[in-house]
Design a protein around this motif. Structure first.
Motif, PDB file in Angstrom:
ATOM      1  N   LEU A  89       0.878  -1.058  -0.213  1.00 23.36           N
ATOM      2  CA  LEU A  89       0.172  -0.006  -0.052  1.00 23.36           C
ATOM      3  C   LEU A  89       1.149   1.139  -0.102  1.00 23.36           C
ATOM      4  CD1 LEU A  89      -2.995   0.530  -0.066  1.00 23.36           C
ATOM      5  CD2 LEU A  89      -2.774   0.939   1.853  1.00 23.36           C
ATOM      6  N   PHE A  90       1.688   1.388   0.819  1.00 20.74           N
ATOM      7  CA  PHE A  90       2.885   2.683   1.033  1.00 20.74           C
ATOM      8  C   PHE A  90       3.036   2.810  -0.106  1.00 20.74           C
ATOM      9  CE2 PHE A  90       2.998   1.915   5.662  1.00 20.74           C
ATOM     10  CZ  PHE A  90       1.994   2.563   6.056  1.00 20.74           C
ATOM     11  N   ALA A  91       4.159   1.276  -1.422  1.00 22.29           N
ATOM     12  CA  ALA A  91       5.225   1.341  -2.355  1.00 22.29           C
ATOM     13  C   ALA A  91       4.182   2.249  -3.278  1.00 22.29           C
ATOM     14  CB  ALA A  91       5.589   0.048  -2.721  1.00 22.29           C
ATOM     15  N   SER A  92       3.024   1.555  -3.551  1.00 24.02           N
ATOM     16  CA  SER A  92       1.937   2.754  -4.349  1.00 24.02           C
ATOM     17  C   SER A  92       1.881   3.846  -4.018  1.00 24.02           C
ATOM     18  CB  SER A  92       0.577   1.584  -4.522  1.00 24.02           C
ATOM     19  OG  SER A  92      -0.642   1.776  -3.568  1.00 24.02           O
ATOM     20  N   MET A  93       1.829   4.562  -2.680  1.00 28.35           N
ATOM     21  CA  MET A  93       1.309   5.781  -2.237  1.00 28.35           C
ATOM     22  C   MET A  93       2.747   5.881  -2.944  1.00 28.35           C
ATOM     23  SD  MET A  93      -1.752   5.353   0.150  1.00 28.35           S
ATOM     24  CE  MET A  93      -0.270   6.240   1.359  1.00 28.35           C
ATOM     25  N   GLY A  94       3.749   5.934  -3.037  1.00 27.28           N
ATOM     26  CA  GLY A  94       4.792   6.988  -3.109  1.00 27.28           C
ATOM     27  C   GLY A  94       6.139   6.746  -1.764  1.00 27.28           C
ATOM     28  N   PHE A  95       6.233   5.618  -0.916  1.00 26.98           N
ATOM     29  CA  PHE A  95       6.526   6.138   0.596  1.00 26.98           C
ATOM     30  C   PHE A  95       7.406   4.352   0.402  1.00 26.98           C
ATOM     31  CE2 PHE A  95       3.541   9.020   1.684  1.00 26.98           C
ATOM     32  CZ  PHE A  95       3.752  10.045   1.794  1.00 26.98           C
ATOM     33  N   GLU A 122      10.775   2.917   4.898  1.00 22.85           N
ATOM     34  CA  GLU A 122      11.462   3.514   6.269  1.00 22.85           C
ATOM     35  C   GLU A 122      11.057   4.956   6.210  1.00 22.85           C
ATOM     36  OE1 GLU A 122      13.154   1.371   3.337  1.00 22.85           O
ATOM     37  OE2 GLU A 122      13.168   0.359   5.339  1.00 22.85           O
ATOM     38  N   ASP A 123       9.892   5.775   4.760  1.00 16.88           N
ATOM     39  CA  ASP A 123       9.679   6.623   5.157  1.00 16.88           C
ATOM     40  C   ASP A 123       8.431   7.063   5.845  1.00 16.88           C
ATOM     41  OD1 ASP A 123      11.187   8.073   3.234  1.00 16.88           O
ATOM     42  OD2 ASP A 123       9.650   7.055   1.488  1.00 16.88           O
ATOM     43  N   MET A 124       7.734   5.545   5.648  1.00 20.27           N
ATOM     44  CA  MET A 124       7.236   5.676   7.254  1.00 20.27           C
ATOM     45  C   MET A 124       8.083   5.826   8.838  1.00 20.27           C
ATOM     46  SD  MET A 124       4.755   6.549   5.312  1.00 20.27           S
ATOM     47  CE  MET A 124       3.218   6.033   6.453  1.00 20.27           C
ATOM     48  N   GLU A 125       8.733   5.342   9.007  1.00 19.97           N
ATOM     49  CA  GLU A 125       9.078   4.480  10.139  1.00 19.97           C
ATOM     50  C   GLU A 125      10.091   6.525  10.641  1.00 19.97           C
ATOM     51  OE1 GLU A 125      10.908   1.484  11.857  1.00 19.97           O
ATOM     52  OE2 GLU A 125       9.405   1.354  10.849  1.00 19.97           O
ATOM     53  N   ARG A 126      10.647   6.977   9.310  1.00 26.66           N
ATOM     54  CA  ARG A 126      11.098   8.336   9.705  1.00 26.66           C
ATOM     55  C   ARG A 126      10.169   9.351  10.000  1.00 26.66           C
ATOM     56  NH1 ARG A 126      13.599   9.931   4.990  1.00 26.66           N
ATOM     57  NH2 ARG A 126      14.673   8.178   4.899  1.00 26.66           N
ATOM     58  N   LEU A 127       8.820   8.664   9.454  1.00 24.38           N
ATOM     59  CA  LEU A 127       8.131  10.800   9.767  1.00 24.38           C
ATOM     60  C   LEU A 127       7.454   9.965  11.166  1.00 24.38           C
ATOM     61  CD1 LEU A 127       7.146  12.316   7.402  1.00 24.38           C
ATOM     62  CD2 LEU A 127       4.920  10.892   7.134  1.00 24.38           C
ATOM     63  N   ALA A 158      20.960  18.862   7.630  1.00 21.50           N
ATOM     64  CA  ALA A 158      20.592  17.475   7.955  1.00 21.50           C
ATOM     65  C   ALA A 158      19.099  17.049   8.249  1.00 21.50           C
ATOM     66  CB  ALA A 158      21.564  17.075   8.663  1.00 21.50           C
ATOM     67  N   GLU A 159      19.396  17.675   9.215  1.00 21.27           N
ATOM     68  CA  GLU A 159      17.654  17.564   9.961  1.00 21.27           C
ATOM     69  C   GLU A 159      16.587  17.714   9.196  1.00 21.27           C
ATOM     70  OE1 GLU A 159      19.706  19.858  11.349  1.00 21.27           O
ATOM     71  OE2 GLU A 159      18.480  19.105  13.678  1.00 21.27           O
ATOM     72  N   LEU A 160      16.914  18.078   8.529  1.00 32.23           N
ATOM     73  CA  LEU A 160      15.203  18.821   7.626  1.00 32.23           C
ATOM     74  C   LEU A 160      15.335  18.219   5.965  1.00 32.23           C
ATOM     75  CD1 LEU A 160      14.608  20.880   9.139  1.00 32.23           C
ATOM     76  CD2 LEU A 160      13.301  21.788   7.445  1.00 32.23           C
ATOM     77  N   ILE A 161      16.407  17.908   5.546  1.00 29.90           N
ATOM     78  CA  ILE A 161      16.828  16.783   4.807  1.00 29.90           C
ATOM     79  C   ILE A 161      16.157  15.356   4.612  1.00 29.90           C
ATOM     80  CG2 ILE A 161      18.705  15.711   3.170  1.00 29.90           C
ATOM     81  CD1 ILE A 161      20.063  18.654   3.456  1.00 29.90           C
ATOM     82  N   GLN A 162      16.742  14.746   5.904  1.00 24.09           N
ATOM     83  CA  GLN A 162      16.232  13.238   6.351  1.00 24.09           C
ATOM     84  C   GLN A 162      14.706  13.507   7.022  1.00 24.09           C
ATOM     85  OE1 GLN A 162      17.039  12.357  10.411  1.00 24.09           O
ATOM     86  NE2 GLN A 162      17.703  10.185   9.256  1.00 24.09           N
ATOM     87  N   MET A 163      14.042  14.390   6.672  1.00 23.08           N
ATOM     88  CA  MET A 163      12.593  14.733   7.230  1.00 23.08           C
ATOM     89  C   MET A 163      11.883  14.569   5.677  1.00 23.08           C
ATOM     90  SD  MET A 163      11.803  17.424  10.285  1.00 23.08           S
ATOM     91  CE  MET A 163      13.031  17.007  11.824  1.00 23.08           C
ATOM     92  N   GLY A 164      12.812  15.039   4.254  1.00 25.35           N
ATOM     93  CA  GLY A 164      11.556  14.854   3.268  1.00 25.35           C
ATOM     94  C   GLY A 164      11.889  16.565   3.060  1.00 25.35           C
ATOM     95  N   ILE A 165      11.379  17.456   4.234  1.00 22.12           N
ATOM     96  CA  ILE A 165      11.723  18.455   3.163  1.00 22.12           C
ATOM     97  C   ILE A 165      12.943  19.765   3.852  1.00 22.12           C
ATOM     98  CG2 ILE A 165       8.845  18.507   4.526  1.00 22.12           C
ATOM     99  CD1 ILE A 165      10.391  19.699   6.975  1.00 22.12           C
TER     100      ILE A 165
END
Ligand code: ATP
Ligand code: MG
Lengths: 398, 249
Positions: A165-171, A174-179, A328-335
């Motif tokens: 499900l996540f993969a189909s939404m582009g995540f 790991e992304d979800m864990e980080r979020l 580094a922090e914000l890059i890691q957060m993806g923003i």
């Protein structure tokens, strides 16, 4: 007549300066205090709203009980459920279900009973998680048991379903864990100390520095301060004392408020760490104040003093803001994006290293922030000195 | 008047470029003397006074008051100088009384009687906030400020502009009194009757140069009772102006 002169400090002028800037200082103090309380309250809300998760073992334990109830419902057309169990006073019915299971279970499986179910629930709740969320997840897990994929032929399970499900939404997982791990309060702290909170104080020093020297020179009222036995240095040093003390008082009030509200919201407070953060912020503000004061001493016109001193301060703020999106922090957060990091090299705000300062009071404090703060202090002292020196020698068209 | 001059300007030059400023100004004012400084707008009067007050450093030459250099000893000299600026922008955010109190404190004046008498004399209402004061009221405040410490030297840059005729008369009387008490006065003005009534000597400055210096007392004695200073000066200004246009054509 007595030959007296004021060399370094004029109490009368200081009194006038305090009165003249009182409204500005008051407004800035109120805004800063309001911002302090709101930021602190927001971090508190962020920490409480975050849902906790439990370990895999605890989840497995909980699911084992649920699967017994589910099997019983299917076979005996009973209406057993987690909600019913949690609400019921009398667990005799459930006890008998578990007893039957214990009798028929495969040899190596652990025995179950109502108390154990209760304990498993309590464990989830104690971790701060919601049993409901796990019951919902179980529904899907139970429905998938024993099913295989029509194309892959692989066994289907809940984790695989979630990943797909996540993969189909582009995540990715790991992304979800980080979020989930993302520390919004750290970001709020950074915004408070190095961007928005600092901006409020920058505005104060920009405006105050101009009204201290360049403003009166521009308007001509400086003539009165210099038509009495005041040395030029007496005027500049008196105004400098204001420039040093006013932000100190404003920040001391905000710091006290921060410590008190932290204690109120979170129940505990590391006052030393907060003091260090405010101390660092004060040095940052003083470095900016020094530059603004120097510009105020160098230029005879308000607009030039504001343009150069204020321009520098605003640049430092904007570069810090852009640089934050390259951290580094914000890059890691993806923003964030890495190229924006260059702005961190172009602003005095970077010398206020809040990550290192926040390690104060932990077992391994990172003291690398000290030389950077020292540099800020040197910048402040130097620019104050250049301002005073230059003003004592320059031509005034009064 | 025989001893050292109280106020001395020695080949003072300040070049603001394009022929503006003050050039090679030399003059001396003795004790108890009132010296008038006249000239058209932009002639360099305020520029000269700026140096006497130690606000500007001369390109060449020097100026001294009571034997002290005006630039180097600017601060300590202010004990003996009363100054009325040509532009009267006052520090904001206070009342007239607050301003006077601040100036007294900065001057170390402890006897408030003199200030009170001056306020009385010039009909000043010190309870008004400085920002709300009329031009003339601010001028009066500047006058009181300049005289409050009973200084030995008065440096006045167009002191009576903005005052009503009655107050102008009061001010001229006040200057005359100070002079009779032995005060040395340097007065830049566009009002002939003010110069006429108060000054012993006067200089005319044009385009940064002193073009004429005259002894008004001697002139009056020579020309007799019917002497009209205003006519005399206007003729002088006109002659100068015509002389210059004559040169150009
Ligand atoms: N700081 C300065 N920089 C450049 N030029 C200046 C400066 N101050 C004065 N000037 C110029 O020097 C000249 C003399 O000015 P000053 O103020 O001394 O005239 P003034 O005799 O006092 O005139 P007024 O009667 O109008 O008061 C003017 O042309 C003026 O534009
Ligand atoms: Mg002038």
């Amino acid at each position: 007549m007595k030959a007296k002169e004021t060399r370094f400090f004029s109490a009368a002028l200081f009194g006038h300066t305090v009165k003249n800037n009182f409204v500005l200082a008051l407004v800035i103090t109120l805004i800063f205090c309001l911002f302090t309380v709101v930021t602190n309250a927001a971090s508190y809300l962020m920490t409480t709203e975050k849902q906790a998760v439990i370990g895999e073992a605890a989840q497995e334990e909980f699911f084992r009980y649920l699967s017994v109830l589910a099997a019983c419902d299917e076979v005996a057309r009973a209406e057993l459920s987690y909600g019913d169990f949690a609400a019921a006073e009398n667990h005799d019915l459930y006890e008998s279900v578990f007893e039957r299971y214990n009798r028929e279970k495969p040899g190596n499986a652990p025995a179950l009973d109502a108390d154990g179910f209760q304990k498993a629930m309590a464990e989830i709740e104690a971790a701060g998680a919601s049993p409901r969320a796990y019951v919902d997840a179980f529904e899907y897990a139970y429905a998938l048991r024993g099913q295989t994929g029509v194309f892959s032929g692989k066994e289907l399970n809940l984790a695989g379903a979630a990943d797909a499900l996540f993969a189909s939404m582009g995540f990715s997982r790991e992304d979800m864990e980080r979020l989930r791990e993302m520390d919004y309060t750290a970001m709020l702290t950074r915004v408070y100390y190095t961007a928005m909170g600092a901006l409020i104080l920058f505005l104060f020093v920009i405006i105050a520095a101009n009204t201290l020297i360049a403003g009166p020179v521009d308007s001509g009222s400086m003539a009165y301060f210099l038509s009495v036995p005041n040395r030029r240095a007496a005027v500049t040093v008196t105004q400098l004392v204001y420039m040093v003390l006013a932000p100190l008082v404003i920040m001391a009030i905000a710091c006290a408020l921060r410590i008190v509200t932290t204690r109120l919201f979170f129940g505990e407070v590391h006052a030393g760490r907060i003091l260090c953060l405010y101390g660092g912020m004060y040095l940052l503000v003083q470095a900016i104040a020094g530059i603004c004061f120097m510009c105020s001493c160098l230029f005879n016109e308000s607009r030039k003093s504001i343009a150069f001193g204020g321009g520098f301060a605003i640049w430092c703020f904007l570069a810090a803001l852009l640089g934050m999106f390259g951290s580094a922090e914000l890059i890691q957060m993806g923003i964030g994006v890495e190229p924006l990091g260059v702005f961190n090299k172009m602003t005095l705000v970077s010398l206020f290293d809040i990550n290192a300062i926040q390690s104060v009071g932990t077992g391994t404090p990172d003291t690398s922030f000290l030389p950077k703060l020292g540099l800020l202090a040197v910048i402040a002292v130097l620019s104050y000195m250049i301002g005073i020196f230059r003003f004592s020698r320059k031509d005034l068209s009064l | 008047m025989t001893d050292q001059p109280v106020l001395r300007v020695d080949h003072l030059t300040k070049d603001y470029g394009r022929g503006r400023g003050a050039f090679d100004i030399t003059l001396a004012v003795g004790r108890g003397e009132c010296y008038g400084f006249l000239g058209p707008n932009g002639a360099g009067k305020t520029t000269t006074i700026r140096h006497l007050m130690g606000f500007s450093k001369p390109n060449k030459g020097s100026s001294a008051i009571l034997g002290r250099d005006c630039w180097r000893d600017a601060a300590i000299l202010k004990n003996d100088i009363g100054y009325i600026p040509g532009e009267i922008e006052l520090p904001a955010a206070m009342t007239g009384a607050g301003f006077l109190r601040m100036m007294e404190k900065m001057r170390g004046v402890t006897d408030h009687g003199r200030t009170a008498r001056l306020v009385e004399r010039f009909h000043l209402d010190p309870s008004v906030r400085v920002k709300k004061m009329s031009f003339g009221m601010k001028r009066k405040l500047a006058i009181v400020t300049a005289l409050m410490h009973d200084p030995a030297v008065l440096i006045l840059d167009e002191p009576s502009s903005g005052l009503d005729p009655m107050m102008q008369k009061e001010f001229i009387d006040c200057i005359a009194e100070e002079k009779s008490r032995g005060k040395t006065i340097f007065l830049s003005s566009h009002f002939f009757h003010e110069i006429d009534a108060a000054c012993d000597r006067a200089a005319i400055i044009k385009e940064g140069h002193i073009v004429s210096e005259m002894d008004l007392k001697a002139l009056k004695a020579k020309e007799g009772n019917g002497f009209d200073l205003e006519k005399y000066f206007l003729d002088f200004y006109r002659e100068e102006a015509e002389g210059r246009t004559g040169d150009e054509s």
